[in-house]
Design a protein around this motif. Structure first.
Motif, mmCIF file in Angstrom:
data_model
loop_
_atom_site.group_PDB
_atom_site.id
_atom_site.type_symbol
_atom_site.label_atom_id
_atom_site.label_comp_id
_atom_site.label_asym_id
_atom_site.label_seq_id
_atom_site.Cartn_x
_atom_site.Cartn_y
_atom_site.Cartn_z
ATOM 1 N N SER A 73 0.823 -1.222 0.000
ATOM 2 C CA SER A 73 0.000 0.000 0.000
ATOM 3 C C SER A 73 0.854 1.268 0.000
ATOM 4 O O SER A 73 0.374 2.335 -0.372
ATOM 5 C CB SER A 73 -0.956 0.014 1.199
ATOM 6 N N GLY A 74 2.107 1.155 0.387
ATOM 7 C CA GLY A 74 3.005 2.303 0.372
ATOM 8 C C GLY A 74 3.588 2.607 -0.998
ATOM 9 O O GLY A 74 4.290 3.609 -1.173
ATOM 10 N N GLU A 75 3.301 1.771 -1.977
ATOM 11 C CA GLU A 75 3.822 1.960 -3.342
ATOM 12 C C GLU A 75 2.806 2.690 -4.213
ATOM 13 O O GLU A 75 1.642 2.832 -3.843
ATOM 14 C CB GLU A 75 4.167 0.595 -3.958
ATOM 15 N N GLN A 76 3.276 3.141 -5.364
ATOM 16 C CA GLN A 76 2.415 3.827 -6.333
ATOM 17 C C GLN A 76 1.446 2.826 -6.961
ATOM 18 O O GLN A 76 1.845 1.948 -7.701
ATOM 19 C CB GLN A 76 3.251 4.443 -7.458
ATOM 20 N N LEU A 77 0.188 2.969 -6.660
ATOM 21 C CA LEU A 77 -0.868 2.151 -7.261
ATOM 22 C C LEU A 77 -1.916 3.090 -7.836
ATOM 23 O O LEU A 77 -2.197 4.140 -7.259
ATOM 24 C CB LEU A 77 -1.521 1.248 -6.203
ATOM 25 N N ASN A 78 -2.496 2.686 -8.964
ATOM 26 C CA ASN A 78 -3.580 3.512 -9.493
ATOM 27 C C ASN A 78 -4.851 3.274 -8.675
ATOM 28 O O ASN A 78 -4.881 2.432 -7.772
ATOM 29 C CB ASN A 78 -3.793 3.254 -11.000
ATOM 30 N N GLN A 79 -5.903 4.014 -8.995
ATOM 31 C CA GLN A 79 -7.156 3.955 -8.220
ATOM 32 C C GLN A 79 -7.730 2.537 -8.174
ATOM 33 O O GLN A 79 -8.110 2.046 -7.111
ATOM 34 C CB GLN A 79 -8.178 4.934 -8.814
ATOM 35 N N LYS A 80 -7.800 1.898 -9.327
ATOM 36 C CA LYS A 80 -8.367 0.538 -9.396
ATOM 37 C C LYS A 80 -7.528 -0.440 -8.580
ATOM 38 O O LYS A 80 -8.070 -1.269 -7.838
ATOM 39 C CB LYS A 80 -8.462 0.077 -10.847
ATOM 40 N N GLU A 81 -6.206 -0.338 -8.682
ATOM 41 C CA GLU A 81 -5.331 -1.224 -7.920
ATOM 42 C C GLU A 81 -5.479 -0.988 -6.413
ATOM 43 O O GLU A 81 -5.468 -1.938 -5.631
ATOM 44 C CB GLU A 81 -3.875 -1.021 -8.340
ATOM 45 N N SER A 82 -5.643 0.265 -6.027
ATOM 46 C CA SER A 82 -5.844 0.575 -4.606
ATOM 47 C C SER A 82 -7.143 -0.038 -4.088
ATOM 48 O O SER A 82 -7.202 -0.553 -2.962
ATOM 49 C CB SER A 82 -5.873 2.091 -4.386
ATOM 50 N N GLU A 83 -8.185 0.016 -4.919
ATOM 51 C CA GLU A 83 -9.462 -0.591 -4.532
ATOM 52 C C GLU A 83 -9.329 -2.113 -4.403
ATOM 53 O O GLU A 83 -9.868 -2.713 -3.465
ATOM 54 C CB GLU A 83 -10.545 -0.239 -5.547
ATOM 55 N N VAL A 84 -8.616 -2.716 -5.346
ATOM 56 C CA VAL A 84 -8.409 -4.165 -5.298
ATOM 57 C C VAL A 84 -7.633 -4.530 -4.032
ATOM 58 O O VAL A 84 -7.987 -5.482 -3.334
ATOM 59 C CB VAL A 84 -7.683 -4.669 -6.570
ATOM 60 N N LEU A 85 -6.601 -3.762 -3.713
ATOM 61 C CA LEU A 85 -5.817 -4.006 -2.508
ATOM 62 C C LEU A 85 -6.709 -3.963 -1.267
ATOM 63 O O LEU A 85 -6.647 -4.850 -0.413
ATOM 64 C CB LEU A 85 -4.677 -2.987 -2.386
ATOM 65 N N THR A 86 -7.553 -2.948 -1.192
ATOM 66 C CA THR A 86 -8.472 -2.826 -0.060
ATOM 67 C C THR A 86 -9.420 -4.018 0.008
ATOM 68 O O THR A 86 -9.676 -4.561 1.094
ATOM 69 C CB THR A 86 -9.275 -1.510 -0.159
ATOM 70 N N ASN A 87 -9.936 -4.436 -1.142
ATOM 71 C CA ASN A 87 -10.848 -5.584 -1.180
ATOM 72 C C ASN A 87 -10.155 -6.871 -0.745
ATOM 73 O O ASN A 87 -10.749 -7.700 -0.042
ATOM 74 C CB ASN A 87 -11.450 -5.760 -2.570
ATOM 75 N N ILE A 88 -8.900 -7.032 -1.153
ATOM 76 C CA ILE A 88 -8.155 -8.221 -0.749
ATOM 77 C C ILE A 88 -7.958 -8.213 0.768
ATOM 78 O O ILE A 88 -8.137 -9.233 1.435
ATOM 79 C CB ILE A 88 -6.799 -8.310 -1.480
ATOM 80 N N LEU A 89 -7.609 -7.070 1.293
ATOM 81 C CA LEU A 89 -7.402 -6.944 2.743
ATOM 82 C C LEU A 89 -8.687 -7.264 3.509
ATOM 83 O O LEU A 89 -8.665 -8.032 4.485
ATOM 84 C CB LEU A 89 -6.915 -5.531 3.068
ATOM 85 N N ASP A 90 -9.807 -6.709 3.056
ATOM 86 C CA ASP A 90 -11.095 -6.985 3.695
ATOM 87 C C ASP A 90 -11.465 -8.465 3.588
ATOM 88 O O ASP A 90 -11.937 -9.073 4.553
ATOM 89 C CB ASP A 90 -12.211 -6.137 3.074
#
Length: 170
Positions: A73-90
């Motif tokens: 999450s500390g790396e450069q991710l675009n909006q869609k990738e950030s959402e996917v990361l959040t969904n994976i975490l949840d």
């Protein structure tokens, strides 16, 4: 799947690996549920032992995946990738909770065996029907079936459990 080098060098690939790890975690959560169900119905000690070990594996994978995702999450991710990361975490948290419920069901079964509680045959038939709904459906319907199984088992203690994201991030 959790290659730390990818986090810095190729965050998108690291995210793809996190998805694979989530699916791996999901397979453990399903296995945990199957083992706890088998122990409840058949009182198979082997299922109980494997169920306890599976819960330990679920916890370890969840912790490692969470740390990996926090680093990512500390790396450069675009909006869609950030959402996917959040969904994976949840979803990881939800799957870990399923493992916790599998463990609780193992402990409940231990208690029932110790107290020599015997259910009427109709209870077993109803539980079996609800449980097998899991294998007769896909995606969102499967997650609803899983919730229904836990609702049936814990009756007055509705426990909302989701597998939402695992089916939508593949």
């Amino acid at each position: 799947y959790r290659d730390k080098i990818l986090i810095k060098q190729a965050p998108s690939l690291a995210l793809g690996n996190a998805k694979k790890e989530l699916l791996h975690l999901g397979s453990y959560a399903v296995k945990s549920f199957e083992l706890s169900y088998d122990y409840l119905i058949n009182h198979t000690e082997k299922s109980a032992d494997k169920g306890h070990k599976t819960e330990g594996a679920i916890n370890a994978i969840d912790e490692e995946l969470t740390r990996y995702l926090i680093d990512l999450s500390g790396e450069q991710l675009n909006q869609k990738e950030s959402e996917v990361l959040t969904n994976i975490l949840d979803s990881s948290r939800d799957l870990e909770r399923i493992g916790d419920h599998g463990e609780a069901l193992l402990q409940l079964t231990d208690y029932l065996i110790k107290k020599k509680v015997i259910f009427r045959q109709i209870w077993y038939r109803k539980l079996s029907l609800v449980f097998h709904r899991l294998y007769d459906c896909e995606g969102k319907r499967k997650m609803q079936s899983l919730t229904a199984v836990y609702y049936f088992i814990f009756q007055n203690k509705f426990i909302p459990i989701t597998l939402l994201t695992i089916y939508f991030i593949k």
